[in-house]
Design an enzyme around this catalytic site. Structure first.
Site, PDB file in Angstrom:
ATOM      1  N   GLU A 139      33.655  19.326  -8.074  1.00  0.00           N
ATOM      2  CA  GLU A 139      32.952  19.674  -6.833  1.00  0.00           C
ATOM      3  C   GLU A 139      33.274  21.111  -6.464  1.00  0.00           C
ATOM      4  O   GLU A 139      34.433  21.523  -6.535  1.00  0.00           O
ATOM      5  CB  GLU A 139      33.402  18.733  -5.707  1.00  0.00           C
ATOM      6  CG  GLU A 139      32.678  18.978  -4.395  1.00  0.00           C
ATOM      7  CD  GLU A 139      33.276  18.154  -3.252  1.00  0.00           C
ATOM      8  OE1 GLU A 139      32.706  17.100  -2.932  1.00  0.00           O
ATOM      9  OE2 GLU A 139      34.309  18.551  -2.699  1.00  0.00           O
TER      10      GLU A 139
ATOM     11  N   TYR B  83      26.702  23.902  -1.801  1.00  0.00           N
ATOM     12  CA  TYR B  83      27.551  22.778  -2.233  1.00  0.00           C
ATOM     13  C   TYR B  83      27.030  22.260  -3.564  1.00  0.00           C
ATOM     14  O   TYR B  83      25.816  22.136  -3.759  1.00  0.00           O
ATOM     15  CB  TYR B  83      27.479  21.630  -1.212  1.00  0.00           C
ATOM     16  CG  TYR B  83      28.133  20.357  -1.720  1.00  0.00           C
ATOM     17  CD1 TYR B  83      29.461  20.063  -1.421  1.00  0.00           C
ATOM     18  CD2 TYR B  83      27.429  19.458  -2.541  1.00  0.00           C
ATOM     19  CE1 TYR B  83      30.071  18.926  -1.913  1.00  0.00           C
ATOM     20  CE2 TYR B  83      28.028  18.316  -3.046  1.00  0.00           C
ATOM     21  CZ  TYR B  83      29.352  18.048  -2.727  1.00  0.00           C
ATOM     22  OH  TYR B  83      29.955  16.938  -3.233  1.00  0.00           O
TER      23      TYR B  83
END
Ligand code: GDP
Ligand code: MN
Length: 382
Positions: free
Chosen positions: A189, A101
């Site tokens: 993101e 992530y």
């Protein structure tokens, strides 16, 4: 403005960030066409402005053309958290060794950009933050200094990714920071950022929020701006120059000044009601603006009662009264109206309204009383 995944990947690719090859499709036939030009297997992905598509059945790995057709058919029209799928991304399937992530966003309190990186990707980062906060490596980047390669290396080391991913991660994160800054993004993101079987690090998903105020600096952002989902009520109100925000209750609110409009929404809540909207007609609104505001509220099927809350300063009471009378003349107002009218020329306005008062149009002596009445009326209608 929030980009769909395929737009986010376009944005990434423009900044030299590796993404799987793929194409956009609006129908089953288009999805099949895109897949035919690629090698199978491919992944068919729902394009909606929300995450958690995988869990909702909006991301499917397919191995045959028949499956492409079948899953494209199933995913188009699917409801994912209230978002109906209208288009798809069909892209080459990736060989995932690990899922990470990463994101950049602004940390206002630190006055720095905040980068987050975790070896535990593919799941919701909020879950990781709760379960194992140590698993998220954070870096605060001074916007004047930028992100240097040594800093980036330390950050990657702190996140304890597979050493095989180090070089690829450092390279992609430096580019991601660059894209975030140069692209005027509020958020970038990647979840998951993956390490592939042959050691590459690529962006498998893309969540990008661009700063709407920067559209004029980037020619290609106009298309992103145009494709933003909009509340129909907000569009209608904005086209009339009104400051309007749609809410989910049933008491339509019209007030003069943003502060009073917010207080009105609050006081409706306080007496147990729920506002259908926030609408500020601004300072010095004339009859025409008032009539347009009533028009917008009247067109909202959720509205069961209307609360007009005016404390006139520059706004004059007789103009408000004139606007209400004009609006009632022009259109059939479906819901009862409760008016609180104070301030400049309020008495004159109330006198003008007097002949029109009925159980569809009421004057209240103060704001709290008006909130009670409007909420009660909305409750009866509901
Ligand atoms: P999200 O659920 O909306 O965040 O959608 P993602 O794009 O992140 O996809 C969800 C999950 O689907 C990923 O975490 C992967 O596990 C899986 N996935 C997506 N693309 C591929 C792919 O090309 N190959 C494989 N094996 N899995 C994939
Ligand atoms: Mn994702």
């Amino acid at each position: 403005m929030d980009l769909l995944e395929y737009q986010g990947k376009e944005f990434f690719a423009a900044h030299d960030i590796a993404v799987p090859p793929g194409g956009f499709a609006k129908s089953v036939e288009e999805a099949v066409g895109v897949a035919e030009a690629m090698e199978l297997p491919v992944v068919v992905k729902a394009q909606v402005h929300t995450g958690g598509r995988g869990k909702a059945g909006g991301v499917k790995l397919v191995r045959t053309m028949e499956e492409v057709r079948q899953h494209a058919q199933n995913i188009l029209g699917l409801d994912i958290k209230g978002h109906i799928v209208e288009c798809l991304l069909v892209e080459a399937a990736s060989d995932i060794a690990e899922e990470y992530y990463t994101s950049f966003t602004l940390d206002r309190s630190e006055r720095k950009h905040l980068g987050m990186l975790s070896a535990q990707g593919g799941v919701e980062i909020e879950e990781v933050a709760e379960r194992d906060p140590e698993a998220i490596a954070k870096i605060w980047v001074d916007p004047l200094e930028g992100l240097t390669e040594p800093q980036c290396r330390d950050w990657v080391a702190a996140a304890k990714l597979n050493p095989a991913a180090t070089e690829g991660a450092v390279s992609i994160l430096l580019k991601l920071y660059e894209a975030y800054v140069a692209g005027d993004a509020d958020l970038v993101e990647i979840n998951p950022l993956i390490l592939t079987g042959n050691g590459e690090v690529i962006a498998l998903d893309a969540k990008v929020t661009l700063d709407g105020n920067a559209v004029f600096r980037h020619k290609n952002y106009a298309a992103y701006d145009a494709s933003q989902p909009r509340d129909e009520r907000e569009q209608a109100a904005n086209s009339k120059g009104l400051q309007y925000v749609g809410l989910s209750g049933n008491v339509g609110v019209i007030a003069n000044g943003a502060g009073l409009a917010m207080s009105t929404v609050d006081v409706v809540n306080q007496v147990g009601g729920a506002a259908a909207n926030f609408l500020d007609i601004g300072g010095g609104a004339n009859a025409d603006v008032m009539a347009s505001a009533l028009d917008v509220i009247n067109n909202d099927p959720a509205v069961s009662a209307i609360f007009i809350n005016i404390f006139g300063g520059i706004t004059r009471g007789e103009e408000i009264a004139k606007g209400v009378i004009e609006a009632m003349d022009r259109v059939d107002i479906a819901s009862p109206i409760v008016i609180r009218l104070d301030g400049t020329n309020a008495q004159q306005g109330r006198d003008m309204l007097q002949p029109y008062l009925s159980d569809k149009l009421m004057l209240s002596p103060n704001m709290l009383d008006a909130a009670h009445r409007a909420t009660a009326l909305a409750g009866q209608a509901a």
